[in-house]
Design an enzyme around this catalytic site. Structure first.
Site, PDB file in Angstrom:
ATOM      1  N   GLU A 217      73.815 -43.977 -13.502  1.00  0.00           N
ATOM      2  CA  GLU A 217      73.450 -45.389 -13.672  1.00  0.00           C
ATOM      3  C   GLU A 217      71.931 -45.524 -13.595  1.00  0.00           C
ATOM      4  OE1 GLU A 217      75.541 -47.389 -15.247  1.00  0.00           O
ATOM      5  OE2 GLU A 217      77.023 -47.221 -13.647  1.00  0.00           O
ATOM      6  N   HIS A 218      71.381 -46.323 -14.485  1.00  0.00           N
ATOM      7  CA  HIS A 218      69.930 -46.535 -14.575  1.00  0.00           C
ATOM      8  C   HIS A 218      69.183 -45.229 -14.839  1.00  0.00           C
ATOM      9  CE1 HIS A 218      69.980 -50.813 -13.592  1.00  0.00           C
ATOM     10  NE2 HIS A 218      71.011 -50.508 -12.820  1.00  0.00           N
ATOM     11  N   THR A 219      69.876 -44.279 -15.414  1.00  0.00           N
ATOM     12  CA  THR A 219      69.222 -43.019 -15.790  1.00  0.00           C
ATOM     13  C   THR A 219      68.855 -43.019 -17.268  1.00  0.00           C
ATOM     14  OG1 THR A 219      71.464 -42.182 -16.008  1.00  0.00           O
ATOM     15  CG2 THR A 219      70.256 -41.486 -14.065  1.00  0.00           C
ATOM     16  N   ASP A 220      69.503 -43.890 -18.064  1.00  0.00           N
ATOM     17  CA  ASP A 220      69.275 -43.784 -19.522  1.00  0.00           C
ATOM     18  C   ASP A 220      67.823 -44.051 -19.904  1.00  0.00           C
ATOM     19  OD1 ASP A 220      69.643 -46.539 -19.070  1.00  0.00           O
ATOM     20  OD2 ASP A 220      71.039 -46.838 -20.735  1.00  0.00           O
TER      21      ASP A 220
ATOM     22  N   GLY B  31      79.997 -60.415 -18.456  1.00  0.00           N
ATOM     23  CA  GLY B  31      79.307 -60.327 -17.166  1.00  0.00           C
ATOM     24  C   GLY B  31      79.972 -59.401 -16.180  1.00  0.00           C
TER      25      GLY B  31
ATOM     26  N   GLY C 155      79.848 -56.127 -16.415  1.00  0.00           N
ATOM     27  CA  GLY C 155      79.182 -54.824 -16.436  1.00  0.00           C
ATOM     28  C   GLY C 155      79.865 -53.853 -17.370  1.00  0.00           C
TER      29      GLY C 155
ATOM     30  N   ASP D 276      74.879 -48.089 -23.443  1.00  0.00           N
ATOM     31  CA  ASP D 276      75.975 -48.992 -23.808  1.00  0.00           C
ATOM     32  C   ASP D 276      76.249 -48.961 -25.307  1.00  0.00           C
ATOM     33  OD1 ASP D 276      75.511 -49.547 -21.196  1.00  0.00           O
ATOM     34  OD2 ASP D 276      74.807 -51.590 -21.501  1.00  0.00           O
TER      35      ASP D 276
ATOM     36  N   TYR E   5      66.598 -56.558 -13.917  1.00  0.00           N
ATOM     37  CA  TYR E   5      66.807 -55.278 -14.599  1.00  0.00           C
ATOM     38  C   TYR E   5      65.466 -54.717 -15.083  1.00  0.00           C
ATOM     39  CZ  TYR E   5      68.577 -51.900 -18.010  1.00  0.00           C
ATOM     40  OH  TYR E   5      68.818 -50.748 -18.723  1.00  0.00           O
TER      41      TYR E   5
END
Ligand code: GLA
Length: 387
Positions: free
Chosen positions: A33-36, A121, A123, A172, A222
């Protein structure tokens, strides 16, 4: 979702003619997560829920007539209008059409009606589902399907950046375009190489618990996280002019420690989470190859801890759901997606499943006055033309 449902609305709201129907899914993400946007790895899969759209060229130069079936909202706009439509859902159509034009697709006026069954919403990337569905349709109707799948992924991401205010990564849109039934995908977001991983955990299942707390990624939280990561990279680059540091992927733990004082504790902790998460995705792949689901679960809990304490994208309700999972002996549980609300993803042994769901519903309801929604994960196919 049924084609007939979308088709009947398309016929009713426009000129009675039918068009082509396209579908694109939302996604889950097992870990990463949040690595892309940090050049790391992600491990998503498409789900069996998404967006379906019927589309047809309407013979005008650049007038789009759009109907959002679920919202019962109609918006008409011109692609040549520099401001574009105001309705947030219509901006996805406007944005992707302009991005596809940039890729050489001669997009003209069209009619579109669409509906979705991927919860908003939660996720699960309802927005990427829209972008890739519309991109798939425009590519087919106006572009002879010449735009590659990767370019459609990037057009979806550019739509978020340029028209929706979210400086997102590519996970995504990638998952929505490339998804394959029964498979998760490990994507290296720097090289864009990926691998399909058949995912049939014997004796376990994946279930999402939706807190029904809505997150809003546009605006700041974000993008703030992303800015923190980029700031750390800038400082490391300045300390090591001989090296090439593009993202946190290129940085080591030692280099991060060197800049700790100058970047401040908040940015330091955020980067610390990302470095740990980068390693965890690879560790999960090894564990999956060995069929060691308990290890996978342990790493999921570590991710939750990091997302909550270091990256600070959790919220009270999601931490509560995570605690319940732990108490019930669930193998792995964590926040999924961007954070700030939405779902936890849970890897649960079959024999614990019923008890876990019942306990989570009851305890969450006692505390927050409503039950979490429960979605059993079915890994589905990516963007496609249905008819
Ligand atoms: C959102 C973004 C993705 C990714 C995730 C966090 O879903 O759209 O690009 O950064 O958050 O992993």
């Amino acid at each position: 979702m049924e084609i007939d449902f979308v088709r009947s609305r398309f016929i009713k709201h426009f000129d009675g003619k039918t068009g082509n129907v396209y579908a694109s899914p939302g996604r889950i993400n097992l870990i990463g997560e949040h690595t892309d946007y940090n050049g790391g790895f992600v491990f998503p899969g498409a789900v069996d829920k998404g967006v379906m759209a019927e589309m047809r060229a309407n013979g005008t130069e650049d007038t789009v007539m759009a109907y959002a079936i679920d919202l019962k909202d109609r918006v008409d706009f011109k692609l040549s209008d520099p401001a574009g439509p105001r309705a947030s859902w219509a901006r996805y159509i406007y944005g992707i059409a302009l991005e596809m034009k940039k890729l050489g697709v001669p997009v003209k006026g069209f009619n579109i009606a669409f509906a979705g069954d991927v919860p908003l919403g939660a996720g699960m990337s309802s927005s990427a589902a829209m972008e890739s569905c519309f991109a798939c349709g425009l590519n087919d109707i106006f572009g002879d399907n010449k735009v590659s799948q990767w370019d459609m992924v990037l057009a979806g991401q550019a739509t978020e950046h340029n028209y929706c205010g979210v400086n997102c990564g590519i996970m995504d849109q990638f998952a929505s375009v490339f998804g394959k039934a029964g498979c998760l995908m490990r994507l290296d977001c720097r090289s864009r190489e990926f691998e399909y991983f058949p995912f049939k955990p014997d004796g376990y299942r994946l279930v999402l618990l939706d807190s029904v707390v809505k997150h809003q990624l546009a605006g700041s939280p974000y993008n703030d996280r992303r800015n923190s990561c980029e700031n750390v990279v800038k400082h490391i680059q300045a300390k090591h002019p001989e090296g090439k540091f593009e993202t946190l992927r290129d940085c080591t733990w030692e280099q991060l420690d060197e800049v700790r004082a100058e970047v401040g504790e908040e940015d330091y902790k955020r980067a610390r989470f990302v470095l740990g998460e980068k390693d965890r995705v690879l560790a999960v792949c090894d564990a999956l190859n060995e069929g060691d689901y308990e290890k996978v679960g342990e790493l999921m809990y570590q991710t939750h801890e990091g997302l909550s304490k270091d990256y600070e994208v959790s919220c009270e309700e999601l931490d509560f759901l995570n605690d319940i999972a732990k108490e019930c002996g669930v193998t792995g549980s964590r926040i999924m997606g961007g954070g700030f609300g939405g779902c936890t993803i849970n890897l649960v042994r079959n024999d614990l499943y019923r008890q876990f769901i019942a306990t989570a519903k009851q305890k969450f309801n006692e505390k927050y006055g409503h039950e979490p929604k429960v979605y059993d994960v079915v890994i589905g196919d990516g963007s496609r033309k249905l008819c």
